[in-house]
Design a protein around this motif. Structure first.
Motif, PDB file in Angstrom:
ATOM      1  N   GLY A  90      -3.808  -5.841   2.252  1.00  0.00           N
ATOM      2  CA  GLY A  90      -3.502  -6.759   1.180  1.00  0.00           C
ATOM      3  C   GLY A  90      -4.581  -6.910   0.139  1.00  0.00           C
ATOM      4  O   GLY A  90      -4.479  -7.773  -0.723  1.00  0.00           O
ATOM      5  N   GLU A  91      -5.646  -6.093   0.191  1.00  0.00           N
ATOM      6  CA  GLU A  91      -6.735  -6.206  -0.761  1.00  0.00           C
ATOM      7  C   GLU A  91      -6.936  -4.883  -1.483  1.00  0.00           C
ATOM      8  O   GLU A  91      -6.721  -3.814  -0.933  1.00  0.00           O
ATOM      9  CB  GLU A  91      -8.034  -6.591  -0.045  1.00  0.00           C
ATOM     10  N   ASN A  92      -7.376  -4.925  -2.706  1.00  0.00           N
ATOM     11  CA  ASN A  92      -7.718  -3.724  -3.463  1.00  0.00           C
ATOM     12  C   ASN A  92      -9.177  -3.359  -3.207  1.00  0.00           C
ATOM     13  O   ASN A  92     -10.087  -4.108  -3.545  1.00  0.00           O
ATOM     14  CB  ASN A  92      -7.503  -3.945  -4.966  1.00  0.00           C
ATOM     15  N   ILE A  93      -9.380  -2.193  -2.586  1.00  0.00           N
ATOM     16  CA  ILE A  93     -10.735  -1.734  -2.297  1.00  0.00           C
ATOM     17  C   ILE A  93     -11.153  -0.810  -3.430  1.00  0.00           C
ATOM     18  O   ILE A  93     -10.905   0.391  -3.427  1.00  0.00           O
ATOM     19  CB  ILE A  93     -10.794  -1.004  -0.944  1.00  0.00           C
ATOM     20  N   ASN A  94     -11.800  -1.343  -4.445  1.00  0.00           N
ATOM     21  CA  ASN A  94     -12.027  -0.619  -5.691  1.00  0.00           C
ATOM     22  C   ASN A  94     -13.112   0.450  -5.585  1.00  0.00           C
ATOM     23  O   ASN A  94     -13.174   1.342  -6.410  1.00  0.00           O
ATOM     24  CB  ASN A  94     -12.399  -1.612  -6.795  1.00  0.00           C
ATOM     25  N   TYR A  95     -13.947   0.364  -4.561  1.00  0.00           N
ATOM     26  CA  TYR A  95     -15.050   1.300  -4.489  1.00  0.00           C
ATOM     27  C   TYR A  95     -14.741   2.487  -3.580  1.00  0.00           C
ATOM     28  O   TYR A  95     -15.601   3.319  -3.338  1.00  0.00           O
ATOM     29  CB  TYR A  95     -16.308   0.584  -3.972  1.00  0.00           C
ATOM     30  N   GLN A  96     -13.513   2.590  -3.057  1.00  0.00           N
ATOM     31  CA  GLN A  96     -13.194   3.671  -2.147  1.00  0.00           C
ATOM     32  C   GLN A  96     -12.115   4.564  -2.745  1.00  0.00           C
ATOM     33  O   GLN A  96     -11.223   4.096  -3.437  1.00  0.00           O
ATOM     34  CB  GLN A  96     -12.708   3.120  -0.806  1.00  0.00           C
ATOM     35  N   GLU A  97     -12.210   5.849  -2.439  1.00  0.00           N
ATOM     36  CA  GLU A  97     -11.192   6.809  -2.814  1.00  0.00           C
ATOM     37  C   GLU A  97     -10.454   7.253  -1.564  1.00  0.00           C
ATOM     38  O   GLU A  97     -11.041   7.500  -0.526  1.00  0.00           O
ATOM     39  CB  GLU A  97     -11.816   8.015  -3.519  1.00  0.00           C
ATOM     40  N   VAL A  98      -9.145   7.379  -1.685  1.00  0.00           N
ATOM     41  CA  VAL A  98      -8.300   7.740  -0.554  1.00  0.00           C
ATOM     42  C   VAL A  98      -7.763   9.138  -0.769  1.00  0.00           C
ATOM     43  O   VAL A  98      -7.218   9.446  -1.827  1.00  0.00           O
ATOM     44  CB  VAL A  98      -7.136   6.739  -0.408  1.00  0.00           C
ATOM     45  N   ASN A  99      -7.904  10.006   0.236  1.00  0.00           N
ATOM     46  CA  ASN A  99      -7.423  11.376   0.152  1.00  0.00           C
ATOM     47  C   ASN A  99      -6.569  11.710   1.374  1.00  0.00           C
ATOM     48  O   ASN A  99      -6.645  11.052   2.408  1.00  0.00           O
ATOM     49  CB  ASN A  99      -8.593  12.367   0.068  1.00  0.00           C
ATOM     50  N   ASN A 100      -5.777  12.800   1.245  1.00  0.00           N
ATOM     51  CA  ASN A 100      -5.013  13.351   2.363  1.00  0.00           C
ATOM     52  C   ASN A 100      -4.220  12.281   3.102  1.00  0.00           C
ATOM     53  O   ASN A 100      -4.340  12.107   4.316  1.00  0.00           O
ATOM     54  CB  ASN A 100      -5.950  14.065   3.340  1.00  0.00           C
ATOM     55  N   SER A 101      -3.419  11.558   2.359  1.00  0.00           N
ATOM     56  CA  SER A 101      -2.667  10.453   2.936  1.00  0.00           C
ATOM     57  C   SER A 101      -1.294  10.917   3.413  1.00  0.00           C
ATOM     58  O   SER A 101      -0.629  11.724   2.761  1.00  0.00           O
ATOM     59  CB  SER A 101      -2.501   9.340   1.899  1.00  0.00           C
ATOM     60  N   PHE A 102      -0.882  10.387   4.546  1.00  0.00           N
ATOM     61  CA  PHE A 102       0.412  10.710   5.137  1.00  0.00           C
ATOM     62  C   PHE A 102       1.011   9.435   5.691  1.00  0.00           C
ATOM     63  O   PHE A 102       0.329   8.664   6.374  1.00  0.00           O
ATOM     64  CB  PHE A 102       0.247  11.745   6.246  1.00  0.00           C
ATOM     65  N   ARG A 103       2.307   9.218   5.415  1.00  0.00           N
ATOM     66  CA  ARG A 103       2.965   7.991   5.838  1.00  0.00           C
ATOM     67  C   ARG A 103       4.369   8.327   6.324  1.00  0.00           C
ATOM     68  O   ARG A 103       5.118   9.043   5.658  1.00  0.00           O
ATOM     69  CB  ARG A 103       3.012   6.986   4.685  1.00  0.00           C
ATOM     70  N   LEU A 104       4.722   7.804   7.493  1.00  0.00           N
ATOM     71  CA  LEU A 104       6.014   8.096   8.114  1.00  0.00           C
ATOM     72  C   LEU A 104       6.578   6.837   8.749  1.00  0.00           C
ATOM     73  O   LEU A 104       5.834   6.040   9.332  1.00  0.00           O
ATOM     74  CB  LEU A 104       5.844   9.176   9.193  1.00  0.00           C
ATOM     75  N   GLU A 105       7.904   6.674   8.630  1.00  0.00           N
ATOM     76  CA  GLU A 105       8.586   5.588   9.324  1.00  0.00           C
ATOM     77  C   GLU A 105       9.929   6.110   9.817  1.00  0.00           C
ATOM     78  O   GLU A 105      10.653   6.794   9.082  1.00  0.00           O
ATOM     79  CB  GLU A 105       8.783   4.381   8.417  1.00  0.00           C
ATOM     80  N   PHE A 106      10.263   5.816  11.073  1.00  0.00           N
ATOM     81  CA  PHE A 106      11.521   6.255  11.668  1.00  0.00           C
ATOM     82  C   PHE A 106      12.167   5.060  12.356  1.00  0.00           C
ATOM     83  O   PHE A 106      11.535   4.404  13.196  1.00  0.00           O
ATOM     84  CB  PHE A 106      11.288   7.385  12.664  1.00  0.00           C
ATOM     85  N   ILE A 107      13.443   4.770  11.991  1.00  0.00           N
ATOM     86  CA  ILE A 107      14.115   3.564  12.475  1.00  0.00           C
ATOM     87  C   ILE A 107      15.540   3.915  12.922  1.00  0.00           C
ATOM     88  O   ILE A 107      16.466   3.959  12.091  1.00  0.00           O
ATOM     89  CB  ILE A 107      14.164   2.463  11.394  1.00  0.00           C
ATOM     90  N   PRO A 108      15.775   4.180  14.204  1.00  0.00           N
ATOM     91  CA  PRO A 108      17.157   4.338  14.692  1.00  0.00           C
ATOM     92  C   PRO A 108      17.864   2.983  14.729  1.00  0.00           C
ATOM     93  O   PRO A 108      17.273   1.964  15.105  1.00  0.00           O
ATOM     94  CB  PRO A 108      16.977   4.908  16.107  1.00  0.00           C
ATOM     95  N   GLN A 109      19.149   2.990  14.347  1.00  0.00           N
ATOM     96  CA  GLN A 109      19.937   1.765  14.320  1.00  0.00           C
ATOM     97  C   GLN A 109      21.303   2.005  14.964  1.00  0.00           C
ATOM     98  O   GLN A 109      21.856   3.104  14.885  1.00  0.00           O
ATOM     99  CB  GLN A 109      20.160   1.278  12.885  1.00  0.00           C
ATOM    100  N   LEU A 110      21.850   0.956  15.561  1.00  0.00           N
ATOM    101  CA  LEU A 110      23.219   0.957  16.048  1.00  0.00           C
ATOM    102  C   LEU A 110      23.944  -0.186  15.353  1.00  0.00           C
ATOM    103  O   LEU A 110      23.503  -1.335  15.431  1.00  0.00           O
ATOM    104  CB  LEU A 110      23.249   0.774  17.567  1.00  0.00           C
ATOM    105  N   ASN A 111      25.048   0.123  14.648  1.00  0.00           N
ATOM    106  CA  ASN A 111      25.735  -0.863  13.819  1.00  0.00           C
ATOM    107  C   ASN A 111      27.212  -0.943  14.198  1.00  0.00           C
ATOM    108  O   ASN A 111      27.892   0.087  14.278  1.00  0.00           O
ATOM    109  CB  ASN A 111      25.608  -0.486  12.337  1.00  0.00           C
TER     110      ASN A 111
END
Length: 216
Positions: free
Chosen positions: A51-72
């Motif tokens: 929740g904070e902006n870290i202004n002095y850091q650089e972010v590289n090689n980022s990967f993000r995944l989310e998997f949500i099985p549902q039964l409806n």
């Protein structure tokens, strides 16, 4: 004249039958298994972490995944009540610290889906209101041991488009987390209390889609 009238009648009947068949997929009592996923690769110069902006850091090689099985299950026409499990994974490198930060999230919850607008027999606009319990773990070097594990409740509102190419199959895309509430920070979404999203920007950064199959 009689042949023309008969042809017209058969055509109208066929169209109505086709529409009816399409509508049965979302009718009361139908049961769907849905696999929802989000995937993102990105490089950002500024990281929003906990929740904070870290202004002095650089972010590289980022990967993000989310998997949500549902039964409806359809409790009424086009109105579904269901349950879901979920897993999220996020990793990136902090260039200034020469460290890698990873985050995992597990969730269990329930959701209410409504296909509120039929554009054509195959296309629908849909919404989803849900709540889940989350367990979040992080090994981020900028977090303290006390904040590397967190349990929290999340409520959310999603919206999207669904396409039924066949009677038992559905493909959807989502605008995720239009409005959310998180009971605790840090969390997997990097949000606090009640927040709203920037729809298209957030979709481009972390797009979500799903494939569904009708079980009955």
């Amino acid at each position: 004249m009689q042949k023309s009238f008969l042809l017209f009648f058969i055509t109208v009947f066929s169209i109505q039958f086709f529409y009816a068949q399409q509508n049965q997929s979302l009718s009361n009592g139908s049961l769907w298994l849905e696999a929802k996923a989000g995937l993102s690769f990105y490089n950002r110069e500024l990281a929003r972490i906990n929740g904070e902006n870290i202004n002095y850091q650089e972010v590289n090689n980022s990967f993000r995944l989310e998997f949500i099985p549902q039964l409806n299950y359809a409790i009424a026409n086009r109105l579904f009540l269901g349950a879901h499990l979920g897993f999220g994974y996020d990793s990136f490198e902090l260039k200034e610290l020469d460290e890698k930060s990873t985050h995992v999230n597990y969730k269990i919850g329930t959701q209410l889906q409504y296909y509120f607008l039929k554009i054509t027999p195959e296309f629908y606009l849909r919404s989803e209101l849900g709540i889940n319990y989350n367990h979040y773990r992080s090994n981020s070097p900028i977090e303290t041991p006390e904040t590397q594990n967190s349990n929290y409740l999340k409520t959310y509102l999603d919206a999207g488009f669904s396409f039924l190419p066949e009677e038992n199959w559905m493909i959807s895309i989502f605008f995720k987390d239009i409005i959310t509430y998180h009971s605790n920070t840090p969390n997997f979404d990097n949000r606090e209390d009640f927040e709203s999203s920037v729809l298209f920007q957030d979709f481009i950064r972390f797009p979500h889609f799903s494939v569904s199959y009708q079980l009955n």
